[in-house]
Design a protein around this motif. Structure first.
Motif, mmCIF file in Angstrom:
data_model
loop_
_atom_site.group_PDB
_atom_site.id
_atom_site.type_symbol
_atom_site.label_atom_id
_atom_site.label_comp_id
_atom_site.label_asym_id
_atom_site.label_seq_id
_atom_site.Cartn_x
_atom_site.Cartn_y
_atom_site.Cartn_z
ATOM 1 N N ALA B 206 0.834 -1.202 0.000
ATOM 2 C CA ALA B 206 0.000 0.000 0.000
ATOM 3 C C ALA B 206 0.866 1.249 0.000
ATOM 4 C CB ALA B 206 -0.918 0.009 1.222
ATOM 5 N N ASP B 207 0.541 2.208 -0.895
ATOM 6 C CA ASP B 207 1.189 3.511 -0.811
ATOM 7 C C ASP B 207 0.674 4.234 0.430
ATOM 8 O OD1 ASP B 207 -1.030 5.671 -1.792
ATOM 9 O OD2 ASP B 207 -1.284 3.743 -2.800
ATOM 10 N N ALA B 208 1.359 5.306 0.792
ATOM 11 C CA ALA B 208 1.060 5.982 2.066
ATOM 12 C C ALA B 208 -0.398 6.440 2.139
ATOM 13 C CB ALA B 208 1.999 7.175 2.240
ATOM 14 N N HIS B 209 -0.890 7.012 1.055
ATOM 15 C CA HIS B 209 -2.243 7.567 1.078
ATOM 16 C C HIS B 209 -3.307 6.461 1.154
ATOM 17 C CE1 HIS B 209 -5.341 10.518 0.475
ATOM 18 N NE2 HIS B 209 -5.781 9.895 -0.607
ATOM 19 N N SER B 210 -3.150 5.418 0.341
ATOM 20 C CA SER B 210 -4.109 4.313 0.390
ATOM 21 C C SER B 210 -4.083 3.640 1.761
ATOM 22 C CB SER B 210 -3.790 3.276 -0.697
ATOM 23 O OG SER B 210 -3.869 3.849 -1.980
ATOM 24 N N ALA B 211 -2.874 3.478 2.307
ATOM 25 C CA ALA B 211 -2.759 2.879 3.636
ATOM 26 C C ALA B 211 -3.507 3.708 4.672
ATOM 27 C CB ALA B 211 -1.283 2.742 4.024
#
Lengths: 259, 259
Positions: B206-211
């Protein structure tokens, strides 16, 4: 991706305007990254080079900042790389593993290259209770345990842990496990085709040791497949725990609403 | 897991004896962890507590060190936790998503709880080329874009990005998207059942924003599902990009050798 007409449910309460803008851009970058990912994975950029940022921005009605952020997401996944003077190029190939038919790795990837198996461990072990139960052998009876690092054209793809009942396993011991799918060997040994398999897929972060074996970064996303395969006559003959490198394998198939 | 009878292919070349032993223990811990994971996921520990380390060691013929290392692996995945004075307990439940039939999330998880959808974004967007092509609408024609954070009994499960042709999308705008699967709404609007869907599954970090949206750690393994769903008459009506939290969803199904 124009947002003007979008009814958007953020920005309420204590959210500041700046945070709201950041969120909108991150959301749009994700939308764009998902569309570009599909293109990358399906050969949508035949020469391996993505259009320039300005062209992508025009095609997708996205700002330059959104385009850059989307490309950053794909770069973090290891799918593309930015080459100075060239632009953004596709660097990783993911190989499609069929979800529609029960197939071994060499069979399913035949068009893509040569599968070879590094046999890390092979030999009889006393079947632990959950293995014995699923392979329908008495608890503690010997089963053949095989651990393989599987490669496509030399590149690590998966780490496979396999349990096979010993009556079939003994024949496997003399077979060319380095170059042949266990599926094919089981069909040759038993003289009957495989029937069906129960599978479970998960996404997990690779532990340090598994990551090292797969030559992937620690914590890399792994597609974990648990599979219990039965012969055509229904006998369970192959219990596997497979860790696929997430950056090298996709699983594709067709689902139907009614069966 | 006794190794004495195992033919083992490591330890050659410059590998030291100590490194070889570490590798063997790590390999055995992974074997044990995979067996225990299956038990955890399939309700094999009905009271939610794993046997004591000594009992696990006896059951699986593993040393105490191997048992501990295996439990550490499951703990790192967030499946179990060690409670002082209690032992090792199951802390995470993964929900099974069917791979055999095309189903919406609320349908497939009906027995497990209530699915609710936080609508993050909804509205028309000009279809980017890859969306237009797959939904068979003219490039640049408006499609309905919906972004939902989907929860089971309040717990974030997935982030879904959905594109629907606008003739159907307009009807969706007035529907109860918070509590109803898009699949069910599309069948109600069109008066015909869904037919089939092409799916692709991947494991990604997961990228930071999706996470952050999924309330998962940055880099958490995500099961990514791309799905193009068609009506029974063959018309493509729903293109989705779904990020499932890897620690909350498994996908299970049956594969057949011949079809």
């Amino acid at each position: 991706m124009p947002a003007e007409r979008i009814r958007d449910h953020a920005g309420q309460g204590a959210t500041t305007v700046a945070a709201h803008r950041r969120r909108l851009r991150a959301d749009r970058a994700r939308q764009l990254a998902d569309l570009l990912r599909h293109q990358v994975l399906t050969g949508g950029f035949p020469d391996g080079t993505l259009p320039h940022e300005a062209a992508l921005g025009a095609d997708y009605r996205a700002t330059r900042g959104t385009v850059r952020q989307a490309l950053d997401l794909l770069r973090a996944e290891g799918l593309v790389e930015r080459l100075p003077g060239v632009g953004t190029v596709v660097v990783a190939q993911k190989y499609p593993h069929g979800l529609d038919r029960l197939m071994g790795l060499a069979e399913t990837l035949r068009e893509h290259g040569q599968v070879s198996n590094e046999i890390r461990t092979v030999g009889p072990v006393a079947a632990p209770a959950p293995v014995a139960e699923r392979l329908r052998v008495p608890p503690g009876a010997d089963v053949l345990y095989i651990e393989r690092l599987r490669r496509l054209d030399g590149l690590p793809l998966s780490l496979d842990l396999t349990y096979v009942p010993l009556d079939l396993g003994t024949a496997l011991l003399g077979a060319d496990l380095e170059n042949t799918d266990v599926f094919r060997l089981l069909e040759a040994i038993t003289g009957q085709p495989l029937g069906h398999a129960e599978i479970t897929l998960e996404a997990v972060n690779a532990d340090a040791h598994s990551a090292a074996v797969l030559q992937a970064p620690r914590g890399a996303a792994v597609l974990m497949l648990e599979r219990l395969t039965h012969l055509a006559d229904g006998r369970p003959v192959d219990l596997e725990f497979i860790r696929f490198r997430g950056d090298r394998i996709t699983m594709s198939g067709l689902l139907h609403r009614s069966r």
